[in-house]
Write a protein that holds these residues in place. Structure first.
Motif, PDB file in Angstrom:
ATOM      1  N   LYS A  62       0.709  -1.251   0.156  1.00 40.31           N
ATOM      2  CA  LYS A  62       0.046  -0.143   0.136  1.00 40.31           C
ATOM      3  C   LYS A  62       0.669   1.502   0.089  1.00 40.31           C
ATOM      4  N   THR A  63       1.865   1.234   0.536  1.00 43.75           N
ATOM      5  CA  THR A  63       2.775   2.568   0.754  1.00 43.75           C
ATOM      6  C   THR A  63       4.225   2.162   0.784  1.00 43.75           C
ATOM      7  N   ALA A  64       5.137   3.220   0.367  1.00 47.64           N
ATOM      8  CA  ALA A  64       6.454   3.190   0.493  1.00 47.64           C
ATOM      9  C   ALA A  64       6.817   4.464   0.749  1.00 47.64           C
ATOM     10  N   ALA A  65       8.418   4.329   1.326  1.00 51.14           N
ATOM     11  CA  ALA A  65       9.110   5.578   1.886  1.00 51.14           C
ATOM     12  C   ALA A  65      10.733   5.507   1.753  1.00 51.14           C
ATOM     13  N   PHE A  66      11.315   6.346   1.323  1.00 54.29           N
ATOM     14  CA  PHE A  66      12.590   6.051   1.212  1.00 54.29           C
ATOM     15  C   PHE A  66      13.251   6.975   2.307  1.00 54.29           C
ATOM     16  N   ARG A  67      14.283   6.491   2.920  1.00 52.28           N
ATOM     17  CA  ARG A  67      14.906   7.229   4.124  1.00 52.28           C
ATOM     18  C   ARG A  67      15.506   8.251   3.696  1.00 52.28           C
ATOM     19  N   ARG A  68      15.663   9.273   4.665  1.00 53.83           N
ATOM     20  CA  ARG A  68      16.036  10.692   4.257  1.00 53.83           C
ATOM     21  C   ARG A  68      17.688  10.504   3.943  1.00 53.83           C
TER      22      ARG A  68
END
Length: 536
Positions: A150-156
């Motif tokens: 459903k969702t994805a996020a990259f590390r800063r």
């Protein structure tokens, strides 16, 4: 901009913190900036001529921030150059390659690179490389979820590590530099199984996973609907039904947990509605504020420096009835943009969270995902369920609303009432704004707002029966009594005098009643309540 940096600039006399509320009123969609989304696919039997757009993000790389990536329900992902306009008289759809054979629910650009990861309903997440010619090339697919991703996020500031969350309730952290498994599949760096328990999800008894936590058979894992990195080792997640925002320390190995994993911090649901699922998470550039879209038609803002469970602001005015509503921040971090189920998109000034600043009109169905570009003109993109996405830009100043409707396919309108007076309070200062002030100042404000109660005025008013005697023409010596001071009563003044004064009043049967204008008191039901010594 970081608030600390703004404070330092003010101390040095550098005043560069401006707002542009007046310019947002001029947002509009030209006919050349209205598009029909992506061309539908015909590989499936359930052909949809208008596949909705589920994700839209601007590139996070210098010199390419004008590139927009949009993904739809058919699994197609298109790249669009927002500086180019549609030269055809009608809305045109974009050509796009078939990246997945199921819906793409989310995509996220890698920081500083022309790569992005896509989260699909085919239980996989894929990493894509954008070539110089604008072609999309698949680098690797990541398989670890048992349900839709459903969702994805990259590390800063790290294009090698990203996290994915799925409908199976699992949060998986991937490192593209890690060694592959024996079967040449990517190896997960860390896993958080059943991080959000409760609400809509998959029963534990139906999950096909080798590492099943020891939980009850009828327990369910809430679908992971939002992920955001606060810093290198801190990941924030939210679910679709438990109403809890959890903060995870990725230096722990959550894969070995056999029971429900314990986060570093938990932010419970701050509302009172039963619709307490979250749909989206945003962390500002400084990593100090978190914005969470909730199903109770509110966007909650939290302080990530203290992890206080009490929200610092509540942004209201939108209608959030599905889990596809998403929001984003402006490039300078001063405004909040969100879609809505009432066919509009809303923009808030972060200093005034009570009501939206402007509303964007132009869509005919639910506005799902939004994006705010960081180029010189800062375009805004809104997408809806009928496969239409619009690009908003600042329009001309001297133009009326009728010309907007004729020349544009979307216009903005002020929603916040400027100069509105607060009802129910006559305070010169709002005491709610003094929560972070010293206690001495609070006491001073309380003393200034209270009315002294040491001096009370004694009212010298005639009783009701004295007024009756005066009108009825009775003898003054018989009807007038010496007036005595009434004792101070804390619960308000009595409407009628005590019954002890009634016995001394005139008992003439011909006395006129002021209330009902009757002559015969024997038949007056109103007066019989107070005059008991009438002759029968």
């Amino acid at each position: 901009m970081n608030r600390i940096q703004v404070l330092f600039n003010r101390q040095q006399g550098i005043a560069n913190d401006f707002t542009y509320d007046f310019a947002l009123r001029r947002l509009c969609v030209a006919k050349e900036d209205s598009w029909r989304g992506i061309l539908p696919s015909n590989y499936s039997s359930d052909y949809n001529p208008e596949p909705p757009i589920f994700a839209a993000k601007f590139a996070n790389c210098d010199n390419f921030r004008h590139i927009l990536a949009i993904a739809n329900e058919d699994g197609k992902i298109a790249l669009q150059d927002t500086t180019k306009r549609n030269e055809e008289p009608e809305e045109r759809a974009l050509n796009a390659p078939q990246c997945h054979y199921n819906a793409v629910f989310d995509l996220e650009w890698a920081p500083g690179q022309m790569k992005f990861v896509s989260a699909s309903g085919d239980h996989t997440a894929s990493l894509w490389q954008v070539d110089e010619g604008g072609e999309i090339r698949n680098i690797r697919s990541f398989e670890g979820h048992t349900r839709s991703v459903k969702t994805a996020a990259f590390r800063r500031h790290d294009p090698s590590v990203f996290a994915t969350g799925g409908r199976d309730g699992a949060i998986i952290i991937w490192d593209t530099r890690a060694n592959l498994n024996v079967d040449l599949t990517p190896r997960a760096d860390n896993c958080i199984y059943s991080g959000h328990v409760g609400g809509p999800g998959t029963p534990m008894s139906q999950k096909k996973r080798t590492r099943t936590p020891k939980m009850t058979a009828n327990a369910t894992s809430s679908s992971i609907t939002g992920l955001a990195f606060q810093d290198t080792n801190t990941l924030i997640s939210c679910g679709a039904g438990d109403g809890i925002i959890k903060v995870w320390d990725l230096r722990r190995n959550y894969t070995a947990y056999k029971k429900e994993p314990h986060p570093k911090y938990s932010l419970p649901y701050a509302g009172t509605s039963t619709f307490k699922g979250f749909t989206n998470l945003i962390v500002d550039e400084s990593g100090s504020r978190l914005f969470a879209n909730c199903m109770d038609n509110t966007i909650y803002a939290y302080n990530l420096c203290s992890y206080s469970s009490k929200p610092i602001a509540r942004f209201k005015g939108l209608l959030n009835s599905t889990f596809y509503i998403k929001s984003c921040l402006s490039p300078d971090g001063k405004y909040l943009l969100s879609g809505s189920s009432d066919e509009k998109a809303y923009i808030w000034n972060l200093n005034y969270p009570d009501e939206p600043l402007v509303a964007l009109y132009g869509h005919t169905v639910e506005v799902t995902c939004v994006a705010w570009g960081s180029t010189h003109d800062q375009p805004i993109v809104t997408c809806n369920d009928d496969a239409v996405h619009k690009i908003w830009r600042i329009g001309p100043e001297n133009i009326n609303e009728g010309e907007y409707l004729e020349l544009c396919r979307g216009y903005a309108k002020y929603e916040r009432e400027f100069g509105k007076k607060t009802h129910g309070s006559t305070h010169k200062y709002n005491l709610r704004d003094l929560e972070n002030t010293p206690r001495s100042l609070k006491r001073l404000m309380d003393q200034n707002e209270r009315t002294p109660s040491s001096v009370e005025k004694v009212t010298m008013k005639r009783s009701f029966l004295e007024m009756l005697g005066a009108v009825g023409g009775g003898d003054d010596s018989d009807t007038q009594d010496a007036k005595r001071q009434k004792p101070l009563e804390s619960r308000g003044r009595r409407l009628f005098s005590p019954s002890s004064n009634i016995s001394n009043s005139s008992t003439s049967p011909q006395m006129r009643c002021i209330a009902l204008q009757c002559i015969n008191l024997n038949v007056c039901g109103f007066c019989s309540l107070f005059i008991t010594n009438q002759p029968r």
